[in-house]
Each structure stands twice: as structure tokens, then as C-alpha cells.
Write a protein that holds these residues in place. Structure first.
Motif, short mmCIF file in Angstrom:
data_model
loop_
_atom_site.label_atom_id
_atom_site.label_comp_id
_atom_site.label_asym_id
_atom_site.label_seq_id
_atom_site.Cartn_x
_atom_site.Cartn_y
_atom_site.Cartn_z
N UNK A 82 0.83 -1.20 0.00
CA UNK A 82 0.00 0.00 0.00
C UNK A 82 0.87 1.26 0.00
N UNK A 83 1.95 1.22 0.75
CA UNK A 83 2.88 2.36 0.83
C UNK A 83 3.54 2.63 -0.52
N UNK A 84 3.93 1.56 -1.23
CA UNK A 84 4.55 1.73 -2.54
C UNK A 84 3.54 2.23 -3.57
N UNK A 85 2.34 1.65 -3.57
CA UNK A 85 1.32 2.07 -4.54
C UNK A 85 0.92 3.53 -4.32
N UNK A 86 0.97 3.98 -3.06
CA UNK A 86 0.60 5.36 -2.76
C UNK A 86 1.52 6.35 -3.47
N UNK A 87 2.75 5.93 -3.74
CA UNK A 87 3.70 6.81 -4.42
C UNK A 87 3.64 6.73 -5.93
N UNK A 88 2.76 5.89 -6.48
CA UNK A 88 2.68 5.70 -7.93
C UNK A 88 1.48 6.44 -8.51
N UNK A 89 1.48 6.56 -9.82
CA UNK A 89 0.38 7.24 -10.50
C UNK A 89 -0.89 6.39 -10.42
N UNK A 90 -2.07 7.04 -10.49
CA UNK A 90 -3.33 6.26 -10.49
C UNK A 90 -3.38 5.22 -11.60
N UNK A 91 -2.76 5.52 -12.74
CA UNK A 91 -2.77 4.56 -13.85
C UNK A 91 -2.01 3.29 -13.49
N UNK A 92 -0.86 3.43 -12.81
CA UNK A 92 -0.09 2.25 -12.40
C UNK A 92 -0.84 1.48 -11.31
N UNK A 93 -1.46 2.20 -10.39
CA UNK A 93 -2.22 1.54 -9.33
C UNK A 93 -3.35 0.70 -9.93
N UNK A 94 -4.07 1.28 -10.90
CA UNK A 94 -5.18 0.55 -11.51
C UNK A 94 -4.68 -0.63 -12.34
N UNK A 95 -3.53 -0.48 -12.97
CA UNK A 95 -2.99 -1.59 -13.75
C UNK A 95 -2.70 -2.79 -12.85
#
Length: 550
Positions: A411-424
Motif C-alpha cells: 500500500x505504501x509503494x502504490x501510494x507513491x505511484x500514478x493512479x494509472x499504475x495503481x489501476x494496472x
């Protein structure tokens, strides 16, 4: 690999026989292309009785000259449509872990303006395990494969099969020799030592083949041998290589080749000197070469001996040459905190190359090292992960989520990524059935990320994900983002026909405008007693469900 019949007709069930190691897992891939005409700007392909014989599996469709693609079917009476929008006329849509069964599919969508035809490239894969004798027979129905050729792959073996029209004559019998199990041992040897070459020649054709087989070293003829093989017959050839000069060499026979290296009998070069010698050497040999020429380059004490700054310089030089494997092994074998420190100290592009190699070597140890690096400097780890492909990103994060008490790290790593990468990542996990892991991560995620994921999922994916969230997590979701069915229970009545039997009547209404399906479940004292499946309830429609309970 053997395909029977060798020249099938459309509608035949082909059997793909795999010969490998006992109890070995082998990936089988079948691929073909289909061209569809465009009518009124749209295209459509109906496939009936598509059989899914085994799991795990994955089906992928790449559509070209299209604006979008939709794939519709039913799974356990539930209508499912998966959609994707094209970029520059091309889009790929895939689904993993399709349940075993038989399906009717409809592939359809809009073509690009002025397009008269679209091309669909279909790939179906499954992973199987051979028996105690190393054999597996995989059957595939060709009814929905277009006439022409389709491709079959099993592990590293590939074969093109011609699919004929029913009732037509197959092509004439032919002879075909192939090389299997080409080996050069040892792959790294010193000047003057003997090198053994072995190769199995097999006749995969349908008639006798009598031919001279030639071997070459660095494109220069070295030796040749006469073989005479009946259909299906094989023979091992072996000989020795001697007198080769220092350097790396390539052995070639027919369409197969192997690289190997001859090094000085004794070498005392340091790691940095080794890199100068390795320019141009195939990367798959580098670990063996470093072990043979300079053990210092792959020992667990390398970083300590060189010091951190020099170790970073050495690793970055290796990455520049494409030599990541020996140093990914180095990081994995070091103390976890030391390996994590090196990973975040290398520039991000080099770190991403090391990450890919580490995952290929040992996924679980790679995940543990990335988790340790995140605790040291999460922003640098995010920079590294942002440079890897989406599939690898999803796989690495999945392995981290499976570690004890580490969904919060993901969750901590995804929080630093773009919404597009999170959704992927979220869509990849849903497609592959990793719903439990997604729920664990979202339970640790901030409210903004939770709502981003929920709001960008289709209704079917929301219905799959939501049961895996904690109640307190579900309560954080903005209700306006949910596309759950607008179903209301109007009335529940219980009538007792005798001392032990009850008739339970449930009246429900779809208060929305879209049709939907629903499972109505009767629970008694906390235990599920019965379930009734409503295939479809239209907008504003009411219906009654009855349960007979004893």
C-alpha cells in the motif's frame, strides 16, 4: 512435442504429446489469427462451444484496426462482458484462470473509421504437469480455429500446424530433421581442456531421411556426421572440441546454437578488469564466467571488500554491459539489509534491471529484499518500480503482499505511484484471481487510493473485490462510486406447513433501470441454508423467491 494428427482438419481434436522431465510443469501455448470484415463500422465473431480443459490458463486477444473490443460470455449463468479501448487502433484484452468448462463467446466492437477489416490475434495458454514418466497428452478442439496455420508451443519447442478444410486432402508426407538437447560442457573451460558436445537428432517428418549433419564453430565448419533416420526415430551425436583459442565461441548445428567461453588457465584479475574482458560475451554465460575467472566478483563479500561506492560503480558498469544476473544473485545472497542498501544506492535504471533479474532468480527472496529496501527509502524503490513493466510490477508486489505482515508495504509503494499504475496492478490481480491479496492491501491503503481503485473498476470487478474488504474499509468507500445492483427486499414471510417444515417467501425489487442478476441466500442461525439464483431481474421489476426449509 508431437501433434496428432499431423495434418488435422477443422473440427478435429488434436492431441499434443509432451515429453519432458517427470512431474515437470510445462506451458502450452496455442496461437492463431482471424480476419473479420467490418460492416457499418462494426465487427463481430461468434464462437460456440469453446472448451477450457484445464487450469491454470490464460486467454489473450490482440485486436488491430479497432476502436474498442468487447468479449461477452456467461460464467455460472452470470453474464460477463470484458471491454477495452484501443490506443492507435491496437488493444490487447486478456483473462486468466478461466474455470474449466464450455463457453459461447461473442467478440465484437467498433473498427477504426474507414477500416474494412480487423485482425484478431488469439493466444490461449495453459500450464500442465507431466506424469511420472515425463509424458502429458493435451487435447484441443480446432472447431473455432480458422483454416490455415496455427502455432503450438510447449516449453522451448515450437511447431506450426496446417489446419485443412474438412474433407480436403492433407499435404504430402515430408521429412523434417530437428535438433534437441544440444549441449556444450563445460560452458566455461580453460585453454587446452576438453569440451564435450552432444546433440540429439530426431526425424519429425513422415518418411525416411538420410542427410549429413554439419557442426560449425564461429561460422567455420568443424565436423560433420551422416545420419539415416526413419519417421519418429532419433539418434545422439557426440564429439570433443580441442585446440580453441581464448575467448567466447558459438557452436551451430542446423537452426540450433550454443555459446561457450575458453579462458586462461589461471587468472588473477579483479572484478573491474573482468568487465573489460566480458564485453560482447552473451549475458547468460556471465555468472559461470565470473565464477571461473574471478570468484571475487560473485562472492558474498564483494561489496564489503570493494566498499560501497566502488561496489555501486562496479554494479552499474555491469548493468551497462547487460550483465545483471551475477549481481542480482550477489544481492540475494547478501545480508538482507546490505543487499537492500546496494539496491537503493544504484541509479534507478540499474536498480530496475537488477530487480527483474532478481525476480527471475528467486521471486520470494526478491520480494523480501524490496520490502527491506522500502523500509529504508520507499521513494527510491518507487522510482525503481516505475521503470519496470506492468506485469513484473504486479508480480513483485503480489509476492510482497504474500509475505507475513507486509500488505502495508505494498500500500505504501502504490501510494507513491500514478493512479494509472495503481489501476494496472489492481486489474491484473483481479484478472488473475488474487482477490484476497488485493483486499489485504486495500485494507491498509489510504482512503484516497481505496476510492480511486473502486471508482475505476467495472461493476463485475467491484462485485468480485468488495467481499474481500474489512467492514471498516468498506465504510470508507464513497457510496457514489459503487455500481452495486439497486435491489430492495420488499417483504419476507414465514409460513409453517407443519411442525418441521417452513415456507419462506422473499419479495425483491430492482429499483434501478438496468437489468441485473442476484443470488438470494437464506441464512439460519449464521449458517447458509439455501441459495436461489435469479438469472435476470429487469429495472423496476418485482419478483418472489421461495425457500422450503426443514
Amino acid at each position: 512435442m508431437e501433434v496428432t494428427p499431423a495434418s488435422p482438419s477443422q473440427g478435429d481434436v488434436v492431441t499434443i504429446r509432451i515429453a519432458a522431465q517427470p512431474e515437470e510443469e510445462v506451458a502450452i501455448i496455442i496461437s492463431f489469427s482471424k480476419t473479420l470484415s467490418v460492416v457499418d463500422g462494426k465487427y463481430e465473431w461468434i464462437l460456440e462451444d469453446v472448451q477450457v480443459p484445464s487450469t491454470p490458463n490464460r486467454v489473450s486477444v490482440r485486436a488491430e484496426s479497432v476502436a474498442n473490443v468487447h468479449i461477452s460470455t456467461k460464467i455460472i449463468f452470470l453474464p460477463i462482458t470484458k471491454s477495452a479501448t484501443a490506443t492507435d487502433g491496437v488493444v490487447t484484452i486478456s483473462q486468466g484462470n478461466v474455470p474449466i468448462g464450455t463457453y459461447d463467446l461473442r467478440l465484437h466492437g467498433y473498427a477504426l473509421p474507414n477500416a474494412t477489416a480487423v485482425t484478431l490475434n488469439v493466444t490461449a495458454s495453459a500450464t500442465v504437469k507431466t506424469d511420472s514418466e515425463g509424458i502429458y497428452d493435451y487435447s484441443y478442439n480446432t472447431s473455432n480455429i480458422p483454416l490455415g496455420t496455427f502455432r503450438v508451443e510447449a516449453g522451448s519447442v515450437k511447431k506450426t500446424v496446417n489446419l485443412n478444410e474438412k474433407g480436403s486432402s492433407p499435404p504430402p508426407a515430408h521429412a523434417e530433421l530437428a535438433i534437441r538437447d544440444l549441449s556444450v560442457y563445460p560452458p566455461v573451460s580453460s585453454v587446452g581442456s576438453e569440451i564435450r558436445v552432444t546433440a540429439m537428432v530426431i526425424n519429425t517428418g513422415e518418411r525416411l531421411e538420410d542427410r549429413m549433419i554439419g557442426f560449425s564453430i564461429d561460422r567455420e565448419p568443424y565436423t560433420e556426421e551422416q545420419v539415416s533416420l526413419e519417421s519418429g526415430e532419433s539418434r545422439y551425436l557426440d564429439f570433443s572440441l580441442t585446440g580453441l583459442e581464448e575467448g567466447w565461441h558459438v557452436l551451430t548445428v542446423m537452426d540450433s546454437s550454443r555459446s561457450f567461453v575458453v579462458v586462461p588457465a589461471q587468472t588473477e584479475d579483479t572484478a573491474s578488469r573482468v568487465f573489460e574482458q566480458l564485453k560482447g560475451v552473451p549475458s547468460e554465460l556471465v555468472a559461470d564466467i565470473l565464477d571461473s575467472v574471478s570468484p571475487k566478483a560473485t562472492s558474498n563479500e564483494t561489496a564489503r571488500e570493494l566498499g560501497l561506492s566502488e561496489a555501486i560503480e562496479v554494479i552499474e558498469s555491469a548493468v551497462e554491459l547487460g550483465l545483471t544476473r551475477p549481481f542480482s544473485t550477489l544481492l540475494l545472497n547478501m545480508e538482507k539489509d546490505e543487499g537492500a542498501t546496494l539496491l537503493i544506492s544504484v541509479e534507478p535504471r540499474g536498480g530496475s534491471a537488477l530487480l527483474k533479474s532478481m525476480y527471475e532468480t528467486d521471486p520470494q527472496s526478491c520480494a523480501a529484499l524490496v520490502e527491506a529496501a522500502t523500509s529504508l527509502e520507499s521513494t527510491v524503490v518507487v522510482e525503481i518500480l516505475d521503470l519496470v513493466e506492468t506485469d513484473l510490477l504486479s508480480q513483485v508486489l503480489l509476492e510482497i503482499a504474500r509475505l507475513p505482515s507486509t500488505p502495508s508495504t505494498v500500500a505504501r509503494l502504490l501510494e507513491g505511484m500514478s493512479p494509472e499504475r495503481v489501476m494496472a496492478v489492481a486489474r491484473s490481480w483481479i484478472d488473475d484471481g488474487h482477490l484476497r491479496e488485493l483486499g489485504l492491501v486495500l485494507d491498509e491503503a489510504p482512503e484516497e487510493m481505496l476510492n480511486t481503485v473502486t471508482g475505476n473498476l467495472e461493476k463485475e470487478d467491484q462485485l468480485l473485490m468488495l467481499p474481500h474488504l474489512l467492514p471498516e474499509t468498506f465504510a470508507q468507500i464513497d457510496p457514489g462510486l459503487l455500481t452495486l445492483p439497486d435491489l430492495t427486499v420488499i417483504d419476507v414471510s414465514v409460513d409453517r406447513s407443519d411442525a418441521m417444515k417452513y415456507l419462506i417467501t422473499v419479495d425483491i425489487r430492482n429499483t434501478g433501470v438496468e437489468p441485473t442478476c442476484v443470488d438470494v441466500t437464506l441464512t439460519v442461525d449464521g449458517s447458509r441454508a439455501d441459495t436461489f439464483t435469479v438469472d435476470e431481474i429487469r429495472g423496476e421489476e418485482e419478483l418472489t423467491v421461495e425457500f422450503h426449509w426443514e
